[in-house]
Design an enzyme around this catalytic site. Structure first.
Site, short mmCIF file in Angstrom:
data_model
loop_
_atom_site.label_atom_id
_atom_site.label_comp_id
_atom_site.label_asym_id
_atom_site.label_seq_id
_atom_site.Cartn_x
_atom_site.Cartn_y
_atom_site.Cartn_z
N HIS A 113 0.85 -1.20 0.00
CA HIS A 113 0.00 0.00 0.00
C HIS A 113 0.89 1.25 0.00
O HIS A 113 1.96 1.26 0.61
CB HIS A 113 -0.91 -0.01 1.23
CG HIS A 113 -2.00 1.01 1.16
ND1 HIS A 113 -1.76 2.35 1.42
CD2 HIS A 113 -3.30 0.92 0.81
CE1 HIS A 113 -2.89 3.02 1.24
NE2 HIS A 113 -3.84 2.17 0.88
N GLU A 170 -3.87 1.90 -7.23
CA GLU A 170 -4.17 2.88 -6.18
C GLU A 170 -3.46 4.20 -6.46
O GLU A 170 -2.34 4.41 -6.00
CB GLU A 170 -3.67 2.31 -4.84
CG GLU A 170 -4.43 1.09 -4.38
CD GLU A 170 -5.19 1.38 -3.10
OE1 GLU A 170 -6.35 0.99 -3.03
OE2 GLU A 170 -4.63 2.03 -2.21
P1 PGA Z 1 -9.63 5.89 0.54
O1 PGA Z 1 -8.45 4.83 0.80
O2 PGA Z 1 -10.83 5.07 0.14
O3 PGA Z 1 -9.80 6.60 1.84
O4 PGA Z 1 -9.18 6.75 -0.56
C1 PGA Z 1 -8.25 3.82 -0.13
C2 PGA Z 1 -6.95 3.13 0.13
O5 PGA Z 1 -6.04 3.74 0.71
O6 PGA Z 1 -6.82 1.97 -0.25
#
Ligand code: PGA
Length: 244
Positions: A113, A170
């Site tokens: 992540h 992401e």
């Molecule tokens: P968010 O986070 O939905 O708050 O944008 C998503 C993530 O970090 O996977």
């Protein structure tokens, strides 16, 4: 009909709509008591969405066992960890490896992540090592990448392991902002991901919430969503599930 896994539901031709994997990433939020409350609300509605979504709950580690117990009997629900050790069991203070998770029925591990890469200085090679450890224990890694990291991350993962993972696109600039990426960019990045990793399930994460366009949430080319902020309130999380 309640299916035991995303794969089973996907292969069932009578399913009304394609199944999505929806990962609730709670990050470092919530006390154990708040997790208990969350699951109570979630349990009251999840049955309604068990034909359209498999929900993977990714609580903070100290509440993993609590959530595992509460969620064990719920339909369409599985368990994920937010990170996993890049090392096997051994003298690695602070690390949690699959052996430590024995009996909790953890199905997925989120790895790489952007918050891990940014705040914990994780490299693509370390992420690849985590992929190796998770797969060795039968846990499916959900590998998070930005567009720029796609090639580097794919190259770092052993070639025979590349097809056994799920890849989550992401885009950092959309995480936590409330505004998801455009349907066009999400589709375009899928092409890059497939080119680099092979035909792996493709997940999108970055401000997926109740306002995200239906065009994204019901796109058959997207296999699932990583939901951060919008998963924290169980009522709001239902609003997302209802749009899928
Ligand atoms: P968010 O986070 O939905 O708050 O944008 C998503 C993530 O970090 O996977």
């Amino acid at each position: 009909m309640v299916y035991s896994s995303l794969e089973e539901r996907k292969s069932n031709t009578t399913a009304l709509s394609p199944m999505k994997l929806v990962i609730a990433n709670f990050k470092s939020h919530k006390t154990p008591a708040q997790y208990q409350e969350w699951v109570k609300t979630y349990a009251s509605y999840i049955n309604k969405y068990s034909q359209t979504s498999e929900v993977a709950l990714a609580p903070a580690y100290p509440s993993l066992s609590l959530v595992a117990n509460e969620a064990a009997s719920l339909p369409a629900t599985s368990l994920a960890v937010q990170d996993i050790s890049p090392f096997p069991a051994g003298a690695y203070t602070g690390a949690v490896n699959p052996l430590n998770l024995d009996g909790l029925h953890v199905k997925y591990a989120i790895v790489g992540h952007s918050e891990r890469r940014q705040y914990f200085h994780e490299t693509s090679q370390e992420v690849a090592n985590k992929v190796h450890e998770a797969l060795a224990a039968g846990i499916t890694p959900i590998v998070c990448v930005t567009k720029d990291q796609v090639m580097e991350q794919a190259n770092a993962i052993e070639s025979n392991e590349r097809s056994k993972i799920l890849v989550a696109f992401e885009p950092i600039e959309h995480i936590g902002t409330g505004i998801s990426d455009s349907p066009e960019n999400i589709e375009a990045t899928k092409e890059l991901v497939i080119e680099a990793f092979g035909n792996v399930p493709y997940i999108y994460g970055g401000s997926v919430n109740e306002k995200t366009e239906k065009e994204i949430l019901t796109n058959p080319n997207i296999d699932g969503f990583l939901v951060g902020s919008a998963s924290l309130d169980a009522v709001r999380f239902e609003e997302v599930l209802a749009k899928i």
